[in-house]
Motif scaffolding. Structure first.
Motif: not given
Length: 442
Positions: A157-181
């Motif tokens: 469970r630890d590994r799955a949830l950390v990896e899932a949130n790592a994938a979510a972080s990719l989207a989190a990086v993109l969101a403010p950059a795209l909205i701001g740009s």
């Protein structure tokens, strides 16, 4: 008293047994395998994370265009969180009535509709209504995905949830950059919300006709009974962690404007660094958490790193130093949510759906309270002074984590947890065996 672990066909379905920790059991157990369910869970969480992290720069730019106060800006996040609280309260009832499959896809549809309505809104009343819809259906999607991954990968469970949130972080990086740009282009910053809608459409096309576990009514998916006290202790730490993260997400840009005199669009774009820090931290965390015993220490270290990053961010008047502080704070915040979420579920692994729903309720209450407190204080004493709320939350989280670790070292048993004297209760401990409550090994 330690109950011998039962193996074989006579063990009741969905039960948890406990045994003294045997390190070799990890080596004998099944390895972590990413399959269709894993990919669906990761992608849906990433799409929702984009919506969530796009909301903060979106509201910052919306405040500039519609000229409303910080308190009204916080009212949007509060409305979102209020819908999320309702989502957490009614998740288990919805799961029993609809089953995993229909609940998941209805949540996808509702989240996509909320994003579209938010993108086309031109008045505060309209954007508040869209935020409320997104607040109900988005966290329902998140909880469905997290619960699905928790059950599907109970031994990891630890590994799955950390990896899932790592994938979510990719989207989190993109969101403010795209909205701001997009803020200075002809397309406009509202166009940045079309991306998650496209992802949801692709998810529907790929997942259509392929049922998830628990397609029908899931009366057996949510086991009755009270959650143990240790769960609530860990869930409270999770709530503090959520307040730290989203207080920074919503008020990091206003703090940069206040401290450095930046423009709103520039400050919103710089918040990408916070998301980059989160992505970096979760990428590293997915490797570190492979050793189950490191999870509690990683949680404490993450809180201390967060305190260092936010402390520098709050006190700095230099652009370069503030940028570095955002990266450090993001790396610290990175694993607070997935580890705290997983750690709380480990206290009641045989009721992971109910635990996930209650976790989400606590998280969304924190998301509602922290930005609202920051907004109300910012209107009175300024953003910089109001940011002290973050220090209070960090201290509270550290105290809760310390109390939990001290009690565990003392051999306090946890009903519904591992039951292992002196154990950490970390997810994936081989002192307990968790069987999928829907009986599916898909």
């Amino acid at each position: 008293m330690t109950v011998p672990r039962r193996r074989g066909p006579t063990a009741p379905r969905g039960t948890v047994g406990a045994a003294p920790f045997d390190p070799s059991a990890h080596r004998r157990g099944p390895g972590f395998r990413r399959d269709r369910i894993t990919a669906l869970g990761y992608t849906s969480l990433a799409a929702y994370a984009y919506c969530l992290y796009a909301l903060a720069p979106f509201l910052t730019l919306l405040r500039r265009d519609l000229d409303f106060s910080y308190l009204v800006m916080s009212l949007h996040s509060t409305t979102f969180a209020a819908g999320s609280v309702l989502s957490g309260l009614f998740f288990t009832q919805a799961l029993r009535r609809l089953g995993r499959h229909r609940l998941f896809w209805l949540s996808v549809l509702g989240t996509a509709c909320g994003v579209v309505l938010l993108a086309i809104g031109s008045t505060v009343a309209f954007t508040l209504a869209a935020t409320a819809l997104l607040g109900v259906t988005g966290p329902m999607l998140q909880t469905s995905s997290l619960a699905l991954l928790s059950v599907h990968h109970s031994a990891h469970r630890d590994r799955a949830l950390v990896e899932a949130n790592a994938a979510a972080s990719l989207a989190a990086v993109l969101a403010p950059a795209l909205i701001g740009s997009l803020g200075g282009t002809d397309a406009g910053w509202r166009a940045g919300l079309t991306l998650p809608v496209a992802v949801f459409a692709v998810l529907f096309l790929l997942g259509r006709g392929r049922p998830l576990p628990g397609r029908g009514p899931a009366a057996d998916a949510v086991r009755p009974g009270r959650l143990p006290g240790r769960f609530w202790l860990r869930s409270a730490a999770l709530g503090a962690a959520a307040g730290i993260e989203f207080g920074t997400v919503f008020y990091g840009a206003p703090l940069l404007v206040s401290r450095l005199g930046l423009g709103v669009s520039q400050a919103a774009s710089l918040m990408t660094l916070f998301a980059v820090g989160i992505l970096t931290g979760r990428t590293a965390g997915s490797r570190l958490v492979a050793d189950q015993g490191r999870a509690p220490r990683l949680l404490t270290g993450s809180l201390l790193l967060t305190a260092a990053g936010l402390g520098v961010l709050w006190s700095s008047h230099a652009l370069v130093l503030s940028c570095g502080a955002l990266l450090v704070a993001g790396a610290g915040v990175a694993n607070l949510f997935p580890l705290s979420f997983s750690h709380a579920i480990a206290a009641a692994p045989d009721r992971s759906d109910l635990a996930a729903a209650r976790n989400q309720l606590v998280v969304n209450s924190a998301i509602m309270a922290a930005p609202l407190a920051l907004g109300a204080l910012s209107d009175r004493v300024g953003v910089s002074a109001a940011f002290a709320v973050q220090a209070v939350l960090i201290v509270a989280a550290l105290l809760l984590v310390t109390v939990d670790r001290t009690g565990t070292r003392g051999g306090t048993g946890t009903r519904g947890g591992t039951g292992k004297p002196g154990g950490t209760g970390a997810p994936g401990d081989t002192g307990c065996e968790v069987l999928p409550v829907d009986g599916s090994g898909d």
